[in-house]
Design a protein around this motif. Structure first.
Motif, PDB file in Angstrom:
ATOM      1  N   ASP A 157       0.817  -1.213   0.000  1.00  0.00           N
ATOM      2  CA  ASP A 157       0.000   0.000   0.000  1.00  0.00           C
ATOM      3  C   ASP A 157       0.848   1.258   0.000  1.00  0.00           C
ATOM      4  OD1 ASP A 157      -2.729  -1.151   0.174  1.00  0.00           O
ATOM      5  OD2 ASP A 157      -1.932  -2.015   2.017  1.00  0.00           O
ATOM      6  N   GLU A 158       1.998   1.192   0.636  1.00  0.00           N
ATOM      7  CA  GLU A 158       2.909   2.343   0.640  1.00  0.00           C
ATOM      8  C   GLU A 158       4.333   1.834   0.435  1.00  0.00           C
ATOM      9  OE1 GLU A 158       2.421   4.460   4.323  1.00  0.00           O
ATOM     10  OE2 GLU A 158       0.237   4.510   4.110  1.00  0.00           O
ATOM     11  N   ARG A 175       8.528   3.299  -0.072  1.00  0.00           N
ATOM     12  CA  ARG A 175       9.477   4.410  -0.123  1.00  0.00           C
ATOM     13  C   ARG A 175      10.888   3.857  -0.309  1.00  0.00           C
ATOM     14  NH1 ARG A 175       8.904   7.322   4.904  1.00  0.00           N
ATOM     15  NH2 ARG A 175      11.020   6.728   5.482  1.00  0.00           N
TER      16      ARG A 175
END
Lengths: 139, 136
Positions: A117-118, A120
């Motif tokens: 979902d996320e 980085r």
């Protein structure tokens, strides 16, 4: 309350399975579907494999894993101190639905993006690469 | 070493005998016909185990198989390394007018092919019988 689990493995292929086992144990009692757990295992594996292949050239250094479980999500951080890689080196927009190269290697970051979902990717000044992956608990 | 096992068990391989019995992962190469090879895998395919998969697949192609079936029915996990081996094998076969077919029953495994945009790179069939029938 957040619960933290950390694991440090040699940057060797045979140790990646330990990350998957740790993750499976952590999410066992949480509201994750089997598919969500499979997604997170896949993302974790891709992140570790990237560190081993690109940062350390398969057999040097350590890969640091941390798992933070909270009420609604699990966040996995994969950190290495190696030479690293960059997203631009990996993505190939003209190839495949998520921009992957149709070759051995090179699909990892694109797959991670697709299943968590996320996501980085950081290159801290101290060196190395940090990949942070977050999967939300199923409703 | 897997390489030694393959060399020593050349005859056994044609009878479908297991080449690698390490826990969590097994790979087997069978030759049901001169131009057909079946690579059957069990367990998890990742950066660690993919080289043994690549070796078995490469050996089938080197021996002249032009229709190669990779059976993932008993595989519980694949990552991009495994997909890379499949793509590499499919490319080699296309150079010889051959083809690679994947057998994948689990939705979870099939989904990874879709995520990676490999749905059209090779045929993905639900059962080994389907793949063998297509080879005839």
């Amino acid at each position: 309350m957040n619960e933290l689990v950390t694991l440090e493995i040699p940057a060797k292929a045979e140790y990646v399975v330990l990350g998957r086992l740790a993750l499976a144990g952590l999410v066992r009692e949480r509201r994750f579907s089997a598919d969500a757990v499979a997604d997170l295992k896949l993302a974790l594996t891709e992140a570790c494999s990237n560190s081993i292949r690109h940062a350390y050239d398969h057999d040097k250094g350590q890969v640091h894993l941390s798992f933070v479980a909270s009420a609604d999500r699990v966040t996995v951080t994969v950190r290495d101190q190696g030479g690293g890689f960059h997203e631009d080196d990996i993505d190939c927009p003209e190839c495949g639905s998520v921009g992957v190269k149709l070759s051995e290697g090179g699909m990892g970051i694109s797959i991670i993006r697709a299943v968590v979902d996320e996501f980085r990717l950081d290159h801290p000044e101290s060196g190395g690469t940090i990949l942070t992956l977050t999967k939300l608990c199923d409703a | 070493m897997a390489e030694q096992a393959i060399a020593v068990d050349a005859q056994a391989r044609h009878e479908g005998v297991c080449l690698d019995d390490r826990p969590q992962f097994r790979v087997q190469l069978a030759r049901p016909a001169d131009d057909v090879a079946v690579v059957t895998l069990e367990g998890e395919i990742d950066l660690y185990t993919a080289p043994r998969f690549k070796e078995a697949l490469g050996q089938g192609i080197d021996e002249g198989a032009r229709y190669v079936i990779v059976d993932l029915s008993s595989v519980t996990f694949v990552d991009s390394t495994a997909l890379g081996v499949l793509v590499g094998g499919a490319r080699r076969l296309r150079l010889h007018d051959g083809s690679l077919v994947v057998v994948a029953g689990l939705d979870r495994i099939r989904r990874i092919f879709e995520i990676a945009g490999l749905g059209g790179a090779f045929a993905i069939l639900p059962t080994l019988d389907d793949a063998l029938a297509a080879a005839r």
